[in-house]
Design a protein around this motif. Structure first.
Motif, PDB file in Angstrom:
ATOM      1  N   VAL A   1       0.421  -1.747  -0.166  1.00 47.76           N
ATOM      2  CA  VAL A   1       0.050  -0.004   0.002  1.00 47.76           C
ATOM      3  C   VAL A   1       0.694   1.205   0.467  1.00 47.76           C
ATOM      4  O   VAL A   1       0.700   2.026  -0.624  1.00 47.76           O
ATOM      5  N   TYR A   2       2.772   0.952   0.427  1.00 50.06           N
ATOM      6  CA  TYR A   2       2.919   2.481   1.122  1.00 50.06           C
ATOM      7  C   TYR A   2       3.474   2.963  -0.316  1.00 50.06           C
ATOM      8  O   TYR A   2       3.356   3.703  -1.082  1.00 50.06           O
ATOM      9  N   ASN A   3       4.109   1.640  -1.839  1.00 55.74           N
ATOM     10  CA  ASN A   3       4.664   1.624  -2.893  1.00 55.74           C
ATOM     11  C   ASN A   3       3.286   2.444  -3.733  1.00 55.74           C
ATOM     12  O   ASN A   3       3.799   3.321  -4.065  1.00 55.74           O
ATOM     13  N   VAL A   4       1.667   1.998  -3.428  1.00 52.90           N
ATOM     14  CA  VAL A   4       1.500   2.844  -4.474  1.00 52.90           C
ATOM     15  C   VAL A   4       0.818   4.167  -4.402  1.00 52.90           C
ATOM     16  O   VAL A   4       0.720   5.011  -4.845  1.00 52.90           O
ATOM     17  N   CYS A   5       0.099   4.663  -2.188  1.00 52.11           N
ATOM     18  CA  CYS A   5      -0.034   5.514  -1.542  1.00 52.11           C
ATOM     19  C   CYS A   5       1.226   6.387  -1.317  1.00 52.11           C
ATOM     20  O   CYS A   5       0.688   7.871  -0.596  1.00 52.11           O
ATOM     21  N   GLY A   6       2.482   6.675  -1.212  1.00 52.01           N
ATOM     22  CA  GLY A   6       3.040   7.097   0.269  1.00 52.01           C
ATOM     23  C   GLY A   6       2.932   6.593   1.572  1.00 52.01           C
ATOM     24  O   GLY A   6       2.798   6.284   1.932  1.00 52.01           O
ATOM     25  N   GLU A   7       3.102   8.009   2.286  1.00 52.31           N
ATOM     26  CA  GLU A   7       3.189   8.231   3.492  1.00 52.31           C
ATOM     27  C   GLU A   7       1.308   8.502   3.602  1.00 52.31           C
ATOM     28  O   GLU A   7       1.166   8.198   4.398  1.00 52.31           O
ATOM     29  N   GLN A   8       0.614   8.547   3.091  1.00 42.36           N
ATOM     30  CA  GLN A   8      -0.634   8.692   3.416  1.00 42.36           C
ATOM     31  C   GLN A   8      -1.172   7.084   3.969  1.00 42.36           C
ATOM     32  O   GLN A   8      -1.761   7.672   4.740  1.00 42.36           O
ATOM     33  N   VAL A   9      -0.237   6.152   3.724  1.00 48.39           N
ATOM     34  CA  VAL A   9      -0.403   4.314   4.715  1.00 48.39           C
ATOM     35  C   VAL A   9      -1.011   5.374   5.707  1.00 48.39           C
ATOM     36  O   VAL A   9      -1.614   4.467   6.776  1.00 48.39           O
ATOM     37  N   TYR A  10      -0.270   6.266   6.577  1.00 53.52           N
ATOM     38  CA  TYR A  10      -0.411   6.186   7.913  1.00 53.52           C
ATOM     39  C   TYR A  10      -1.327   6.998   8.110  1.00 53.52           C
ATOM     40  O   TYR A  10      -2.349   6.415   9.724  1.00 53.52           O
ATOM     41  N   LYS A  11      -2.289   7.467   7.718  1.00 56.34           N
ATOM     42  CA  LYS A  11      -3.142   8.346   7.734  1.00 56.34           C
ATOM     43  C   LYS A  11      -4.807   6.591   8.208  1.00 56.34           C
ATOM     44  O   LYS A  11      -5.212   6.510   8.856  1.00 56.34           O
ATOM     45  N   LEU A  12      -4.251   5.763   6.879  1.00 58.36           N
ATOM     46  CA  LEU A  12      -5.336   4.931   6.297  1.00 58.36           C
ATOM     47  C   LEU A  12      -4.896   3.703   7.232  1.00 58.36           C
ATOM     48  O   LEU A  12      -6.225   3.335   7.683  1.00 58.36           O
ATOM     49  N   ILE A  13      -4.189   3.890   7.974  1.00 63.13           N
ATOM     50  CA  ILE A  13      -3.433   2.207   9.149  1.00 63.13           C
ATOM     51  C   ILE A  13      -4.175   2.722  10.638  1.00 63.13           C
ATOM     52  O   ILE A  13      -4.901   1.887  11.345  1.00 63.13           O
ATOM     53  N   GLY A  14      -4.479   4.288  10.461  1.00 62.95           N
ATOM     54  CA  GLY A  14      -4.876   4.508  12.362  1.00 62.95           C
ATOM     55  C   GLY A  14      -3.720   4.310  12.695  1.00 62.95           C
ATOM     56  O   GLY A  14      -2.835   4.039  12.762  1.00 62.95           O
ATOM     57  N   ASN A  15      -4.462   4.293  14.097  1.00 60.03           N
ATOM     58  CA  ASN A  15      -3.454   4.008  15.844  1.00 60.03           C
ATOM     59  C   ASN A  15      -2.423   2.613  15.152  1.00 60.03           C
ATOM     60  O   ASN A  15      -4.257   1.971  15.812  1.00 60.03           O
ATOM     61  N   LEU A  16      -1.536   2.699  16.069  1.00 60.03           N
ATOM     62  CA  LEU A  16      -1.018   1.456  15.531  1.00 60.03           C
ATOM     63  C   LEU A  16       0.024   1.503  17.406  1.00 60.03           C
ATOM     64  O   LEU A  16       0.283   2.605  17.597  1.00 60.03           O
ATOM     65  N   SER A  17       0.215   0.350  17.956  1.00 59.02           N
ATOM     66  CA  SER A  17       1.147   0.021  18.850  1.00 59.02           C
ATOM     67  C   SER A  17       2.022   0.643  18.750  1.00 59.02           C
ATOM     68  O   SER A  17       2.626   0.458  17.627  1.00 59.02           O
ATOM     69  N   GLU A  18       3.217   0.708  19.507  1.00 59.71           N
ATOM     70  CA  GLU A  18       3.849   1.751  19.640  1.00 59.71           C
ATOM     71  C   GLU A  18       5.171   0.362  18.622  1.00 59.71           C
ATOM     72  O   GLU A  18       5.975   0.463  17.478  1.00 59.71           O
ATOM     73  N   LYS A  19       4.909  -0.704  19.214  1.00 55.30           N
ATOM     74  CA  LYS A  19       5.826  -1.563  18.978  1.00 55.30           C
ATOM     75  C   LYS A  19       5.379  -2.428  17.118  1.00 55.30           C
ATOM     76  O   LYS A  19       6.090  -2.505  16.030  1.00 55.30           O
ATOM     77  N   ASP A  20       4.132  -2.187  17.129  1.00 49.55           N
ATOM     78  CA  ASP A  20       3.773  -2.135  15.861  1.00 49.55           C
ATOM     79  C   ASP A  20       4.073  -1.386  14.578  1.00 49.55           C
ATOM     80  O   ASP A  20       4.337  -1.905  13.574  1.00 49.55           O
ATOM     81  N   MET A  21       4.006  -0.130  15.203  1.00 48.07           N
ATOM     82  CA  MET A  21       4.780   1.408  14.441  1.00 48.07           C
ATOM     83  C   MET A  21       6.031   0.693  13.657  1.00 48.07           C
ATOM     84  O   MET A  21       6.419   1.354  12.797  1.00 48.07           O
ATOM     85  N   SER A  22       6.955   0.536  15.130  1.00 44.92           N
ATOM     86  CA  SER A  22       8.163   0.863  14.871  1.00 44.92           C
ATOM     87  C   SER A  22       8.169  -0.662  13.766  1.00 44.92           C
ATOM     88  O   SER A  22       9.024  -0.341  12.941  1.00 44.92           O
ATOM     89  N   MET A  23       8.058  -1.930  14.022  1.00 49.80           N
ATOM     90  CA  MET A  23       8.490  -3.236  13.134  1.00 49.80           C
ATOM     91  C   MET A  23       7.794  -2.251  11.669  1.00 49.80           C
ATOM     92  O   MET A  23       8.750  -2.885  10.494  1.00 49.80           O
ATOM     93  N   LEU A  24       6.679  -2.080  11.121  1.00 46.93           N
ATOM     94  CA  LEU A  24       5.974  -1.314   9.995  1.00 46.93           C
ATOM     95  C   LEU A  24       7.107  -0.116   9.337  1.00 46.93           C
ATOM     96  O   LEU A  24       7.588  -0.621   7.943  1.00 46.93           O
ATOM     97  N   GLU A  25       7.624   0.461  10.815  1.00 47.32           N
ATOM     98  CA  GLU A  25       9.007   1.756   9.715  1.00 47.32           C
ATOM     99  C   GLU A  25       9.929   1.215   9.265  1.00 47.32           C
ATOM    100  O   GLU A  25      10.402   1.206   8.608  1.00 47.32           O
ATOM    101  N   GLU A  26      10.175   0.293   9.750  1.00 46.97           N
ATOM    102  CA  GLU A  26      11.361  -0.553   9.713  1.00 46.97           C
ATOM    103  C   GLU A  26      11.759  -1.572   8.184  1.00 46.97           C
ATOM    104  O   GLU A  26      12.062  -1.708   7.667  1.00 46.97           O
ATOM    105  N   ARG A  27      10.079  -2.256   8.435  1.00 44.98           N
ATOM    106  CA  ARG A  27      10.414  -3.118   7.286  1.00 44.98           C
ATOM    107  C   ARG A  27       9.780  -2.070   5.874  1.00 44.98           C
ATOM    108  O   ARG A  27      10.179  -2.857   4.805  1.00 44.98           O
ATOM    109  N   ILE A  28       9.312  -0.849   5.616  1.00 46.11           N
ATOM    110  CA  ILE A  28       9.548   0.105   4.766  1.00 46.11           C
ATOM    111  C   ILE A  28      10.860   0.591   4.506  1.00 46.11           C
ATOM    112  O   ILE A  28      10.518   0.624   3.236  1.00 46.11           O
ATOM    113  N   LYS A  29      11.870   0.818   5.967  1.00 43.62           N
ATOM    114  CA  LYS A  29      12.859   1.009   5.591  1.00 43.62           C
ATOM    115  C   LYS A  29      13.670   0.028   4.939  1.00 43.62           C
ATOM    116  O   LYS A  29      14.758   0.421   3.989  1.00 43.62           O
ATOM    117  N   ARG A  30      14.054  -1.339   5.305  1.00 44.75           N
ATOM    118  CA  ARG A  30      14.216  -2.111   4.668  1.00 44.75           C
ATOM    119  C   ARG A  30      14.041  -2.585   3.483  1.00 44.75           C
ATOM    120  O   ARG A  30      15.111  -2.621   2.471  1.00 44.75           O
TER     121      ARG A  30
END
Length: 1964
Positions: free
Chosen positions: A1339-1368
């Motif tokens: 989804v990030y590849n399609v719509c960029g940073e907007q993905v953070y608005k779409l997924i809503g609030n995530l726990s800190e742990k889940d958000m860090s995993m997601l950011e790390e995966r996007i970065k990786r």
């Protein structure tokens, strides 16, 4: 009259409520007419009167009341929802009508009650009438009793529940009113009519006179049972039948029904239980141990009186039972023994099934006590053991009974046999299966030979009773070993005697049939059982059927004569009649010298073949087999004759049964020493088991020989034994391994490997069967074995040798387990565990251990509870099926542990429960009230765990005991439990209860609920009804039907084109076919008479079309389903009604033979049918589409099968089907998709990879015929599955859909879908987490940073995993793509060039394509093409054209602004434009991508050239905008190069350091250019900025750079670059990157903070950014910044920060927050919305303090400055003017251009006004700015005073850095100023018009170079030529470059247009 005229005008319903009685009367009359006139029972008119009916019957005016009663009766009779008024109306009738003097009112009141009963409200009416019995008015009581009596008389005892009536009846006999007593008497008589003597126990305590009167009345009653005369609305069929009988005037009725009605009522059920435990004498347990027998007698008498109560309350009777057991077993006083036995009998009779828990403890003691010969003792013991038997099952007592059958005392053996005889009388064929009967019969046969006549007689009696119960056929096999004398005695005397005098006399004709069966049996026995014949007799018999020459030459010395003799022998046998064939004589002739020692192999082969022929064609007996088996076994290992020997053994197996033959053959083989024979015998047996099946095989008989074979020295024998074990494993499963656990590890590993091969395979269906005669000889063992064990698999546990551990369960051990000290209790449990572990397999008798372990399950020490549960798991494995008898004693307490508050204890209890159920089955758990008692406990944990367990287990049961109904009230209570989890589990369990109890029963059970609860529960029942699972089908028998082989043979004619043609059967096979029965029912038939004609008929039938094309048939089915005329295809597991409905629908449009095959029980028929459907798919495509919905529905049924063969065939067909539908441009309808797709998605979670792969392929093809946006919701539902594999695969598919079709595919909305997907990032399963992360990255590849608005609030742990995966994923993008392109040869279909991944939206972080490997796997599918991308055809054309292989595709000729218009996407695909569209055509972007990718090159020169080209673009304002959208990409490449230099180049001595400095200069120059353009600089994302700052600061601190020439200058340039980055970047991202930088969040770095560390520089940068806040406050995202500050303060609270050596970090943080508060005020508190838990840090509290005191800050500062002296300035200057002057000066100092001028002005101002205080202006600035100002003033002072010594300072601190970071050495002023001047000139910071030099000048030391534009053009030209040449050379070997042509570099759009024109001209 005036009043009358008023109310006359009112509506009817208002008249009925009027105050005037006449008005009401008139209203009732009109209402009555209205009610009789309304025809529609659901008319809305009825609703007006729903609340008035009670007033109709309770009217205060007697006249009006009568009319109101009539109207109410009409309402109840006609209104659909009249039942809602039952309670209130009947209550009104009881209280206000039954007390009326008018008989008519009373009569109408009764009619109303009866009408309510008729409309299914009997329970409510009955409850209200019973309440009326407590009324003080005797008239009401009499009327209520009379109403109950008449209701019972008319509706019968099935409608009127008698138990509550009987309960209150004795009380009415005690009434003072004679009328009440008389009416009670009439009611008692009426009840007696229906239940007869079952009423007597309840009335035993009434007055004797009254009882006598009742007895007299009862005697007068007719013997025929009464019949129901009035019927419910739901009983109209019975009503019609009754009226028909009445019309015929016949009195005949089904007498059996009456008998059943009488028997159906158990007197026990009508009684109220009595609680006796509390009434026992308090000193009972002391007295029962007293030495004086009189005291013991007193104690027993007290208990005996209590146990005489016919029904006892459930409770813990364990101590009492143990005390009574001790008296029975050890007391020397026989009178007390008798009394204790009577007490036990009373307890068993009063508790019934609840006493079953204690039965296993008491029965062995009673049986042992039968050694007493006194009649009174024996009689008491018999009564006790008989009563106990009724509380349990024979299976549970089997071990105890069998244990005493070998006792030396004849009295014990006799009484045990008599007990068995009495027990058998209570059994049926179902409750006395062969598995139980067999050991009993074996023991009884042994007793028949006993020396004591009374033992023999008792044994005969038991056997005779057993024969009567289960039939002669079942018992006869056990009588085979009896000698003729005993057998005759048994048949002639005892058996016939028992048939006649048995307690339950047989019906007429039974002895005749039995005798007939016996005579038939005896004739069969004579026919098939031969006695051994002498050689002379055999010769005579053989001479009668064989030619004389044949017999003469049998023993000839010439082998040719013997060969001729064998040939004649064979011809004679082939033509011989079956009845006339003397089999034994013939085989004895074959054994005649030389017999089996024949030396000529040709003769021997013929001899063996003749043996097989005789066994096949004749009536071959075991006697005949015994003659030849030895010879066959001796030849089975022979190279030339072994095959014939095996054929002979197989033929004998068919004639005499494989189990018998195999046992003989194996024992003979292992009595020899020939390893070849042993190995081949085992191989033959392996094959024979597959051909015959496993039914009847005596495993125990083989095990020892197999163990011998495993230990053999010959490897062939060992291999054959292991192969045989593998075949046995197919039938027996894992328990087979238990026999070999003692083998050596190496051997055990080989066995395990063989078992592993067989894992998941199903045993083949048998193709050979034992002949009827042999089967009859075996007593029907084959059939019964099938019924009992399905081929022996279930009986494996019975074969294991078991140890009796009862002697090890000592009293000391039991007392240890119950000790007060927990350590001693633990020791006891350890000992028990050791005992069980050592024994491995134990018998069911474990003494007092169950009660001891039960106590530990409620231990206060949870460790001991868990240890006890572990022991119980051990016990389950060790005891096996014998565990059943301990279910009540130990199993139910395990359920109680489910209520424990600790999850780990509950989990262990659940595991234990599962282990027990595996051994015992569910039946014993569901019997009795135990489960309902457990559910009564108001423990939420217990309820939810137990209900969840039941919901899991009940669907797997075919039948359940009726006691399950007892759980329903508790289940309904759980539906309204306070605990949400309990309610949910109860709702989940509802359908599983309903599948066994039925909807009607469960609805009826709601009658006792409160109205509010009832409505709620009924609605839940309706929902549950829709999802009710179907009962599992009965397992198909294997080996039972002999016709199945014929059917399989016929199906193979003719062979399908896709299969191998089946060779014609040999003569032997034909004979076999001919001799087999046509069906499993056993009737003789000519199955083999016309096999060819039958096959031809089948061919004719199958030659027609498979599907019949009927117009509009599918539309009609859709319409019917929408109108709910048929069931909607929606279920959890398919129920029978769905299958039947599908059969009905298919019957009209499917060929009959095909439908029969599709619904056949044999899976092989399914496979063949699908094969035919595959063949006809193309030829019958139109008809297939017309029946598509039915075909897909049938395939959904197959998804629930467990057979992998069928599943793979189904998937193969589906792939071909969807390919055909795509070719036909067919679109699936909603109806078809909803019936199929959800069930297909179930299989995506299959454990087998090959299945998952096919399902994924089908899903990909499905999107071609059904919109992807509609497939998406199905996949979303699939992510909610409990199967983690299914969740993961569905998430992966979602990612693929989003990649292929864009965000529009997300339904119902992207935001909702993404939130649900993001939830799985926190899943426990790793594969699910990864899949969810990959999907969100897609989804990030399609719509960029907007993905953070779409997924809503995530726990800190889940958000860090997601950011790390996007970065990786961003970092791995090029390599990942390269890997794919290297392996994927179909690049035409999926462009994957390395540059394409960079073409995304502007603000993203270098994304990666998702799931490259998965897509690659899909593209390599050969059966179906992968999803074609746009422009597919042109790419193919170009690739095929070798001359122009590297030119752009033809489609690029369209104008760039009209590219979308000519794209014709096929309609069925419904796809959006491919995300790779731009990649194929935008050459400018591709060029930039290519150049940027070169920046990170490992080659320094390549990287420098790329940087020069980018610098040229950035320096031209009109071209710089093309970099937009590539900033993150460029920065990442730059960061990667910086890391490469730092880690590789700087450490490599071979690399020239000057080149490194040159590369650094290029990088810094590029960065300065980039960050000079604010629009581009703001595109840098937070993560990239964080990495960039880290890289730059690492470079600043790198001491190696300083050592290189010009290294210091580089570091100073970096200082300048850092300032530019801080100023021009997006300030939100900048602040976040500085707060969240990894170094800052490292505890180690924070605590070791020093002025020389990288953290010090971060602090400086942060102060710099804080200065910008007043200008940027409106543009920053405060919520995100405060969230990051919150996370920082959570990790590093104030206390930790104070531990630092410096307070600068703490002050920096406070300054940041203070500045934000100052700029936003109290509104800052509204920006904490992203923080989930604000209490985790001090942020909110700190902000509130700052906001609170901010109002006084200005005043405090002013006062403080005045106290210190303030500004002592000239009176002529006002304070305002001074402030303006200084503000202007400080603004100049803060600017880059005028900083020196500002310092000079400030110095002069200080000189003029020496007393001026600058503190108020410096107060709000950073410490570094203040020190900078001070140093600047000192420097000016030194210059003006002529001083030359100046300390080295940092580049201006306002830029956020310190000189100490660059160099700590002192430089001469001239050198410093010269270098600074050069640097500032290069960066354009000097106030001069001279243009800065280009970076191109840095690439060469020559003074003059070509212009940057020329250089860029020439470089691009070179790159283009080299890449095109490379692609031509490697086109075949590396097809990945097919798509890289879209990325060929071009300078600009003009160049692109020129290239397009060239392509056009070439094509023309």
């Amino acid at each position: 009259m005036g009043d009358d005229s008023e109310w006359m005008k009112l509506p009817i319903d208002q008249k009925c409520e009027h105050k005037i009685w006449k008005a009401r009367l008139n209203g009732y009359e009109e209402a009555l007419k209205l009610f009789q006139r309304i025809e529609d029972e659901k008319s809305p008119e009825w609703g007006k009167y729903l609340g008035l009916i009670k007033k109709f019957v309770t009217d205060s005016n007697a006249v009006a009341q009568l009319k109101g009663l009539e109207a109410a009766l009409a309402f109840i009779e006609n209104a659909h929802f009249a039942g809602k008024t039952t309670g209130e109306v009947v209550s009104g009738v009881v209280t206000k009508v039954f007390n009326q003097p008018k008989a008519r009112a009373k009569e109408l009141g009764m009619d109303i009650c009866f009408m309510y009963i008729e409309i299914e409200k009997a329970e409510v009416v009955q409850d209200e009438l019973l309440k009326g019995l407590d009324n003080k008015n005797p008239k009401i009581v009499v009327a209520c009793i009379e109403t109950l009596r008449k209701a019972l008389s008319e509706f019968g005892s099935k409608i009127v529940t008698l138990k509550p009536v009987v309960k209150v009846l004795p009380k009415q006999f005690e009434s003072r009113e004679k009328a009440v007593r008389d009416e009670a008497k009439l009611l008692a008589v009426e009840i007696y009519k229906w239940i007869r003597d079952a009423l007597r126990p309840s009335l035993q305590n009434i007055n004797s006179v009254q009882l006598k009167e009742l007895e007299e009345e009862w005697v007068k009653l007719p013997s025929s049972p009464p019949k129901q005369t009035r019927f419910l609305r739901s009983q109209q069929d019975l009503k019609a039948k009754f009226e028909e009988q009445q019309a015929q005037g016949g009195e005949q009725s089904d007498g059996d029904d009456g008998e059943e009605m009488v028997v159906a009522v158990d007197p026990y059920e009508l009684l109220e239980p009595v609680e006796i435990l509390s009434k026992m004498p308090k000193d009972f347990y002391e007295k029962i141990e007293a030495k004086k027998w009189q005291e013991r007698k007193e104690a027993l008498e007290a208990v005996e009186a209590l146990t005489k109560n016919p029904k006892l309350e459930n409770g813990d009777y364990g101590d009492l039972v143990r005390a009574l057991k001790k008296v029975v077993g050890k007391d020397a006083n026989v009178m007390l023994v008798s009394m204790a036995a009577k007490c036990l009998a009373g307890l068993a009779a009063g508790l019934r099934k609840k006493f079953g828990t204690y039965a296993g403890q008491v029965v062995p003691t009673i049986l042992e006590k039968f050694k007493e010969k006194k009649p009174q003792v024996v009689q008491a013991l018999q009564e006790a053991i008989d009563a106990i038997f009724l509380t349990t099952t024979l299976q549970n007592l089997s071990e105890e009974i069998l244990a005493v059958m070998d006792n030396k005392n004849p009295s014990i053996k006799q009484q045990a046999s008599l007990f068995l005889a009495r027990s058998f009388r209570h059994c049926t064929q179902a409750t006395l299966p062969k598995s139980i009967l067999k050991p009993f019969c074996a023991a009884l046969i042994k007793q028949v030979n006993d020396s004591a006549p009374e033992v023999r007689d008792a044994a005969f009696e038991a056997l005779g009773t057993a024969m009567k119960v289960v039939g002669e056929k079942a018992v006869n096999p056990f009588l085979a070993d009896l000698d003729k004398l005993k057998l005759d005695k048994f048949y002639l005397n005892l058996f016939l005697h028992f048939l006649q005098v048995s307690a339950v006399p047989p019906k007429k004709g039974k002895p005749t049939s039995a005798a007939g069966a016996k005579s038939k049996k005896s004739s069969d026995s004579k026919e098939f059982t031969e006695s051994e014949l002498s050689v002379e007799v055999c010769q005579d018999l053989a001479a009668g059927v064989l030619p004389a020459s044949c017999l003469e030459q049998l023993d000839s010395a010439n082998w040719k004569d013997r060969l001729a003799s064998m040939e004649e022998f064979q011809r004679a046998v082939e033509t011989m009649d079956k009845a006339a064939m003397p089999c034994q004589a013939l085989v004895r002739m074959l054994a005649k010298k030389p017999g089996w020692k024949e030396t000529n192999f040709q003769v021997m082969q013929l001899k063996l073949r003749i043996v097989a022929l005789i066994a096949q064609r004749g009536q071959f007996s075991k006697t005949s087999a015994s003659v030849v088996l030895d010879g066959l076994v001796d030849k089975v290992g022979d190279v030339k004759c072994g095959g014939n020997a095996k054929e002979g053994l197989t033929a004998i197996g068919e004639a005499c049964s494989l189990p018998w033959t195999a046992e003989q053959v194996v024992s003979m083989a292992f009595s020899q020493k020939n390893p070849k024979n042993q190995a081949e015998t085992l191989n033959w047996l392996s094959n024979a088991m597959k051909e015959f099946g496993f039914a009847g095989i005596n495993v125990k008989g083989f095990i020892n020989n197999v163990k011998t074979a495993l230990g053999a020295t010959n490897p062939a024998v060992r291999t054959a034994a292991i192969t045989l074990l593998g075949v046995m494993y197919l039938y027996m499963g894992a328990p087979l391994r238990m026999f070999f656990e003692d083998e050596k590890p190496a051997l055990l590993a080989q066995i395990d490997a063989e078992f592993e091969k067989m894992q998941g395979q199903s045993p083949p269906p048998p193709i050979r069967y034992t002949k009827k005669g042999a089967a009859e000889e075996e007593g029907g063992e084959v059939e019964e074995q099938d019924e009992d064990a399905g081929g022996g698999g279930q009986n494996i546990m019975d074969l294991l040798p078991r140890t009796d551990v009862s002697d090890k369960i000592t009293t000391d051990l039991v007392s240890k387990i119950g000790d007060k000290n927990w350590k001693i209790r633990k020791e006891g449990l350890d000992e028990v565990a050791a005992i069980i572990s050592d024994a491995k397999f134990i018998m069911a008798n474990i003494g007092e251990l169950p009660l001891a372990l039960k106590g530990r399950l409620s231990d206060s020490n949870k460790i001991l509870v868990q240890q006890t549960l572990s022991i119980l798991q051990q016990l389950a494995t060790a005891m096996g099926p014998g565990l059943k008898q301990h279910v009540k004693a130990l199993g139910i307490p395990i359920i109680t542990v489910l209520g424990d508050s600790k999850p780990n204890v509950r989990a262990t209890a659940l595991t234990t429960l599962q282990a027990w159920v595996e051994q015992t089955g569910m039946k014993d758990w569901l019997e009795g009230e135990d489960l309902s008692e457990e559910l009564k406990r108001e423990n939420p944990f217990l309820r939810q765990e137990l209900l969840g367990w039941l919901a899991e287990k009940l669907p797997t049961q075919r039948t359940v005991p009726g006691d399950l109904m007892l759980c329903i009230p508790q289940l309904y209570a759980c539906l309204e439990d306070r605990n949400g989890d309990v309610r949910k589990k109860a709702q989940d369990a509802l359908p599983t209860f309903m599948m066994h109890l039925g909807y009607d029963k469960m609805t009826k059970a709601t009658g006792k609920l409160k109205p509010a609860s009832k409505d709620q529960v009924v609605s839940m029942l309706e929902k549950a009804r829709a999802v009710m699972p179907a009962k599992p089908a009965a397992p198909a028998k294997t080996g039972g039907g002999k016709g199945s082989a014929d059917m399989v043979f016929l199906l193979t004619q003719p062979p399908s084109p896709s299969e191998e043609p089946i060779p014609p059967p040999s003569s032997k096979d034909k004979d076999n076919n001919g001799s087999k029965k046509p069906s499993s029912k056993g009737k003789a038939g000519a199955a083999g008479k016309k096999p060819v004609s039958k096959g031809q008929k089948d061919d004719e039938d199958k030659s027609g079309p498979l599907f019949i094309l009927i117009a509009n048939a599918k539309e009609q089915r859709i319409k019917e389903e929408k109108q709910l005329k048929i069931l909607k295809w929606n279920f959890i597991t398919p129920r029978d009604e769905y299958v039947e409905q599908l059969k009905t629908q298919m019957s009209t449009c499917f060929a009959k033979w095909l439908q029969d095959e599709l619904f056949h029980f044999d899976f092989q028929r399914h496979v063949k049918a699908i094969g035919v459907m595959i063949e006809r798919l193309e030829s019958e495509s139109e008809a297939t589409i017309s029946c598509l919905d039915l075909i897909l529905k049938w395939f959904t049924l197959r998804f629930f099968d467990t057979n992998t063969t069928v599943l793979m065939k189904v998937l193969e067909y589906l792939k071909l089907l969807f390919a055909m539908l795509n070719r036909e441009n067919y679109h699936l309808t909603e109806y078809e998709a909803n019936s199929f797709v959800p069930y297909l998605i179930l299989k995506v979670g299959e454990s087998k990879d090959v299945v998952r792969k096919d399902v994924r392929a089908i899903l990909a093809m499905l999107c071609k015929v059904y919109p992807a946006s509609k497939v998406f919701p199905f996949l979303m539902d699939g992510t909610k599955s409990k199967n983690s594999k299914q969740r993961a695969e569905c998430l992966e598919e979602l990612g693929c859909l989003i990649e292929g079709y864009g965000m529009n595919v997300c339904q119902p909305t992207p935001a909702k879908s993404l939130k649900e997907i993001a939830v799985h990032i926190g899943d426990r399963d790793t594969s699910v987490r990864n899949a969810a992360l990959n999907t969100v990255v897609a989804v990030y590849n399609v719509c960029g940073e907007q993905v953070y608005k779409l997924i809503g609030n995530l726990s800190e742990k889940d958000m860090s995993m997601l950011e790390e995966r996007i970065k990786r994923s961003a970092k791995k993008a090029p390599t990942a793509v390269a890997k794919q392109t290297a392996t994927d040869r179909s690049q035409k279909e999926q462009p994957t060039n390395s540059n394409a991944t960079f073409l995304r939206k502007p603000a993203q972080e270098d994304p990666n394509k998702l799931n490259q490997a998965r897509q690659n796997a899909q593209h390599t599918e050969s059966l179906h093409p992968s999803i074609p991308k746009e422009f597919q055809l042109d790419l193919d054309m170009i690739e095929m054209d070798q001359g122009r292989v590297c030119e752009l595709p033809d489609l690029v000729q369209h104008k760039l602004d009209e590219l979308l218009e000519p794209i014709m996407i096929p309609e069925p695909k419904m796809r959006s434009v491919s995300p790779h569209f731009d990649e194929l055509h935008n050459s400018t972007a591709s060029t930039i991508n290519f150049v940027i990718s070169q920046v990170a090159s490992g080659d320094i020169n390549t990287s420098i050239q790329a940087l020069a080209q980018i610098d040229e673009v950035l320096r031209q304002e009109d071209k710089a905008e093309v970099m937009s959208g590539h900033i993150d990409q460029f920065l990442i490449a730059t960061i990667m190069q910086l890391r490469l230099i730092n880690s590789t180049h700087m450490a490599d001595d071979r690399v020239d350091k000057k080149d490194i400095i040159k590369l650094y200069s290029c990088i810094i120059g590029n960065m300065l250019s980039l960050f000079s353009m604010e629009s581009l600089a703001r595109e840098a994302s937070m993560g990239v900025l964080k990495d960039l700052m880290h890289g730059l600061i690492t470079l600043m601190l790198d001491s190696r750079v300083e050592d290189v020439e010009d290294g210091t200058q580089v570091i100073r340039s970096v200082n300048l670059l850092v300032i530019r980055v801080l100023e021009k970047s997006d300030q939100t991202n900048m602040i976040r990157s500085l707060i969240l930088v990894p170094n800052l969040l490292s505890t180690k770095n924070v605590l070791n903070w020093t002025s020389n560390s990288s953290m010090f520089i971060y602090i400086q940068c942060l102060w710099r950014v804080i200065r910008f806040l007043p200008e940027t406050i409106n543009n920053i995202n405060l919520d995100r910044i405060l969230l990051d500050v919150h996370n920082f303060m959570k990790v590093f609270p104030k206390e930790k920060l104070k531990q630092l050596k410096s307070d600068v970090p703490h002050r920096t943080l406070k300054t940041l927050l203070h500045t934000l508060c100052k700029l936003t005020g109290a509104k800052i508190l509204d920006h904490l919305s992203m923080i989930e838990n604000r209490n985790e840090s001090e942020l909110e509290a700190h902000l509130r303090r700052v906001v609170k005191h901010s109002g006084n800050l200005a005043g405090l500062k002013s006062d403080r400055s005045n106290e210190k002296g303030g500004l002592r300035i000239d009176d002529r200057m006002s304070k305002a003017k001074v402030s303006d002057i200084l503000s202007e000066i400080f603004k100049k100092i803060g600017s880059k251009e005028n900083t020196k001028e500002g310092l000079t002005e400030l110095y002069e101002y200080k000189q003029k006004y020496s007393d001026a205080d600058l503190e108020p202006f410096l107060k709000n600035t950073s410490q570094f700015f203040q020190s900078y100002v001070e140093r600047g003033l000192r420097m000016i002072e030194s210059e003006r005073e002529g001083k030359t010594r100046i300390q080295t300072t940092a580049v201006i601190p306002q830029h956020g850095v310190d000189s100490s970071l660059s160099s700590n050495e002192e430089l001469k002023p001239a050198v410093y100023y010269e270098r600074l001047k050069i640097l500032r000139q290069r960066q354009g910071l000097e106030n001069t018009s001279r243009q800065r030099p280009t970076i191109s000048s840095l690439l060469s030391s020559k003074p003059s170079v070509a212009s940057s534009t020329d250089m860029l053009q020439s470089k691009l030209s070179q790159l283009k030529e080299s890449r095109e040449l490379y692609m031509q050379e490697h086109n075949v070997h590396s097809p990945t470059h097919t798509n890289t042509r879209s990325a060929s570099p071009a300078a600009n759009l003009d160049d692109l247009k020129k290239r397009l024109e060239r392509i056009k001209s070439k094509r023309q």
